[in-house]
Design a protein around this motif. Structure first.
Motif, short mmCIF file in Angstrom:
data_model
loop_
_atom_site.label_atom_id
_atom_site.label_comp_id
_atom_site.label_asym_id
_atom_site.label_seq_id
_atom_site.Cartn_x
_atom_site.Cartn_y
_atom_site.Cartn_z
N TRP A 1 0.84 -1.21 0.00
CA TRP A 1 0.00 0.00 0.00
C TRP A 1 0.87 1.25 0.00
N CYS B 1 -11.94 2.14 -2.29
CA CYS B 1 -11.41 1.46 -1.11
C CYS B 1 -12.55 0.98 -0.22
N SER C 1 -12.84 -2.83 0.70
CA SER C 1 -12.68 -3.25 2.09
C SER C 1 -13.98 -3.82 2.65
N TRP D 1 -8.70 -3.08 8.62
CA TRP D 1 -7.49 -3.31 7.82
C TRP D 1 -6.96 -4.74 8.00
N ARG E 1 -5.15 -7.87 1.57
CA ARG E 1 -4.78 -6.45 1.54
C ARG E 1 -3.45 -6.15 0.86
N ILE F 1 -6.47 -3.41 -3.65
CA ILE F 1 -6.40 -2.74 -2.34
C ILE F 1 -5.16 -1.86 -2.16
N CYS G 1 -6.82 1.75 -1.64
CA CYS G 1 -6.72 2.09 -0.22
C CYS G 1 -5.37 2.76 0.04
N ASN H 1 -12.93 1.79 6.25
CA ASN H 1 -13.59 2.94 5.63
C ASN H 1 -13.99 4.02 6.63
#
Ligand SMILES: [Zn+2]
Length: 480
Positions: A213, A249, A253, A258, A264, A269, A273, A341
Motif C-alpha cells: 500500500w 477502497c 474493504s 485493515w 490487503r 487494495i 486504499c 472505511n
C-alpha cells in the motif's frame, strides 16, 4: 555432484508462442525487427556467483541494456544481477528516439495517439519528479512501448519497471488502434504511475514488499500530483481521482478492518486504499503550519528516510505532525474492529475536506457495488446453492424464498434496474429490523431476504460510500 563452469555458454532464444508470464515474457518480438529479451530466464551461476555476460549487437543493429547502447558489444557484470535478476536487453535496429532525459523505443505501427502522448508527457513528468522530489535519477531511463496481439480483440495494458530505470509498456489487443478519451487517460495515468516508481522504488527504497500500500498507493498519489503539475489534470479531475480512491477502497474493504482484509497486499487494495492512505499521510499542507505540497511532503520524508517503511512513516508523522495525527493514522492499521472505511472518512473530515456519503456513483462503481453485495446476500440468505451464472452480473437463484427456481436477476446490466434496486435497498435500510423478512422487487420478480443484522450492516456500507466534494486547501496540496 561436481559443479562445472561452462566456459562459454551459448543461448538460442526463440519467441514463446504461449504467454507463460504475462508481466515478464522471455522474448518479445518487435515489429521493428528487434527483440526484447528478459534476463531473469538466462541467469547462469558460476563458482563465484553470477557470471559476466558479453552481448553482441546484431549486424547493422544495436544492443541496449539499461541506459547503455552499443553497435558492437556490451558487457554486463554478474554483480549487476546480484541484488535483482530482472532486466531487459534489446537487440535490433536503432529506432530509439532520444527525448529529454530518456531513451524511448516505440515499436513500429503503434497508433499515433499513443506515441505522441508518451513522447509529450514523459519528459515533462520526469522533470516534475526530478525537481519536486529533489533527486536526479542515477541514469536516464529506457522506455519500451510495445503492442502485442494487435490483431486480436480486446484491450488491456500492462507496465513493468525493472532495476536500472527500464520501463516496458505493453499494449495488448486491437482496441488500441482507435483513439478514445478513456484510452488516452489510461496511458498518461499509467505512464505517470510507472515513472513515479523510478523514485519511490528506485532512488528511494521501500523496505518491505508486504507494505505494498505504501509504494503502490504512493505511485498513485504522486502520479496525480505530477499530472496536475504538468497541466494534464485540473482541480476537478484531481478531486475526482482522490474521491474514487476513497469510494473504491470502501468497496474493496467491504466493511472490514485493515487487519481483517486477508487480501490487503494484492489486487486493487494497495492501489486504491493505498492512494487514500498516502493522501491522508501528506495531509493538508498548512494544517499544522507546515508548508509543503504532496510532492514536498514525500520529498521531506525521503530526505530523512531514503530507505523507508510504514514504521518510518508513522514515526515521521509523530515528529512532524504530533502524536494525535500519528496515533490516528496508526490506529487505521491496528484497530481490529472498526471498518477501514470509517477511519478513512473520519480522517478526511478531520483534515477539513468536504466529504459526503452518497450513492450517486459512476456506472462502473455502481455495477461493482451491486454485484459484490448481492452475491454475498444471495450466498448468505439463499444458501450455498445459489450461484452466479453467465455474465458476472447475472445470478440464478436456485432456491430462495419468494423466487421461482431458475429466475435470473439482472442486477447491474442496466442502470434502470439498478436504480430500482437502490430504491428497494433504501426502503430496506430504513425499515429493516431483526428477524423481519424484507422484499426487494425487480420488475415482476421479488427477492425475499431475511433481515439479518449482517444484511442491514452491508446495506449501510453500500449507502455510505464516501464522495469527496472538495479538497481543503487544494492549492497548497497540489501545485503547478
Ligand atoms: Zn505500481
Amino acid at each position: 555432484m561436481k559443479l562445472l563452469d561452462c566456459p562459454r555458454p551459448r543461448f538460442q532464444l526463440l519467441p514463446d508462442k504461449v504467454v507463460r508470464d504475462r508481466r515478464y515474457p522471455p522474448v518479445i518480438k518487435l515489429q521493428n525487427g528487434g527483440s526484447l529479451v528478459f534476463t531473469q530466464y538466462l541467469q547462469s551461476i558460476g563458482r563465484s556467483g553470477f557470471t559476466d555476460w558479453l552481448i553482441k549487437a546484431p549486424k547493422r543493429g544495436v544492443v541496449v541494456y539499461r541506459d547503455r547502447k552499443s553497435e558492437s558489444t556490451l558487457e554486463i557484470k554478474g554483480s549487476d544481477f546480484q541484488k535483482d535478476m530482472r532486466g531487459w536487453i534489446y537487440f535490433g535496429p536503432d529506432t530509439f528516439t532520444k527525448i529529454d532525459g530518456a531513451l524511448v523505443l516505440m515499436d513500429s505501427g503503434l497508433p499515433n495517439f499513443t506515441t505522441s502522448l508518451i513522447a509529450k508527457n514523459t519528459a515533462a513528468l520526469l522533470n516534475v519528479y526530478t525537481e519536486r522530489l529533489g533527486k536526479k535519477l542515477p541514469a536516464s531511463p529506457s522506455i519500451y512501448v510495445v503492442w502485442e496481439e494487435r490483431d486480436k480483440p480486446g484491450q488491456s495494458f500492462q507496465a513493468d519497471v525493472v532495476p536500472g530505470g527500464v520501463i516496458r509498456f505493453g499494449l495488448r489487443g486491437e482496441a488500441w488502434a482507435t483513439e478514445s478519451a478513456e484510452r488516452s487517460t489510461r496511458i498518461i495515468s499509467v505512464l505517470a504511475h510507472e515513472l513515479a516508481h523510478l523514485w519511490n522504488a528506485g532512488v528511494f527504497m521501500h523496505e518491505k514488499t508486504s507494505e505494498s500500500w505504501l509504494y503502490e498507493g504512493n505511485a498513485e498519489l504522486l502520479s496525480v500530483a505530477a499530472l496536475y503539475a504538468i497541466g494534464a489534470l485540473d482541480e476537478a479531475a484531481v478531486t475526482g481521482r482522490v474521491s474514487h480512491a476513497f469510494s473504491d477502497c470502501a468497496i474493496q474493504s467491504a466493511g472490514r478492518p485493515w487487519g481483517g482484509m486477508k487480501e490487503r497486499f494484492a489486487g486493487q487494495i494497495p492501489y486504491v486504499c493505498g492512494f487514500a492512505l498516502n493522501f491522508l499521510a501528506a495531509g493538508p499542507a498548512s494544517a499544522d503550519g507546515l508548508s509543503s505540497d504532496v510532492l514536498g511532503f514525500w520529498r521531506a520524508f525521503w530526505d530523512i528516510h531514503p530507505s523507508y517503511s510504514q514504521r518510518d512513516l508513522e514515526s515521521y508523522l509523530a515528529k512532524t505532525r504530533g502524536d494525535l495525527v500519528s496515533n490516528n493514522f496508526s490506529r487505521v492499521f491496528t484497530d481490529a474492529t472498526t471498518p477501514l472505511n470509517q477511519h478513512l472518512v473520519r480522517l478526511l473530515q478531520t483534515q477539513g475536506h468536504s466529504a459526503s456519503t452518497q450513492v450517486e456513483l459512476s456506472k462502473s462503481i455502481r455495477s461493482r457495488v451491486a454485484s459484490n453485495v448481492f452475491r454475498e446476500i444471495l450466498r448468505d440468505d439463499c444458501g450455498p446453492n445459489s450461484s452466479a451464472i453467465g455474465r458476472e452480473a447475472e445470478y440464478e437463484v436456485v432456491e430462495c424464498v419468494g423466487l421461482k427456481k431458475g429466475t435470473k436477476l439482472a442486477f447491474v446490466n442496466s442502470i434502470n434496474i439498478y436504480d430500482r434496486t437502490m430504491d428497494a435497498v433504501n426502503s430496506i435500510s430504513s425499515t429493516c429490523a431483526r428477524d423481519q423478512k424484507v422484499r426487494v422487487s425487480f420488475g415482476s420478480d421479488e427477492l425475499v431476504l431475511n433481515c439479518s443484522p449482517i444484511v442491514a450492516e452491508r446495506l449501510k456500507w453500500v449507502l455510505q460510500l464516501p464522495k469527496v466534494e472538495r479538497l481543503a486547501k487544494f492549492g497548497e496540496l497540489f501545485t503547478r
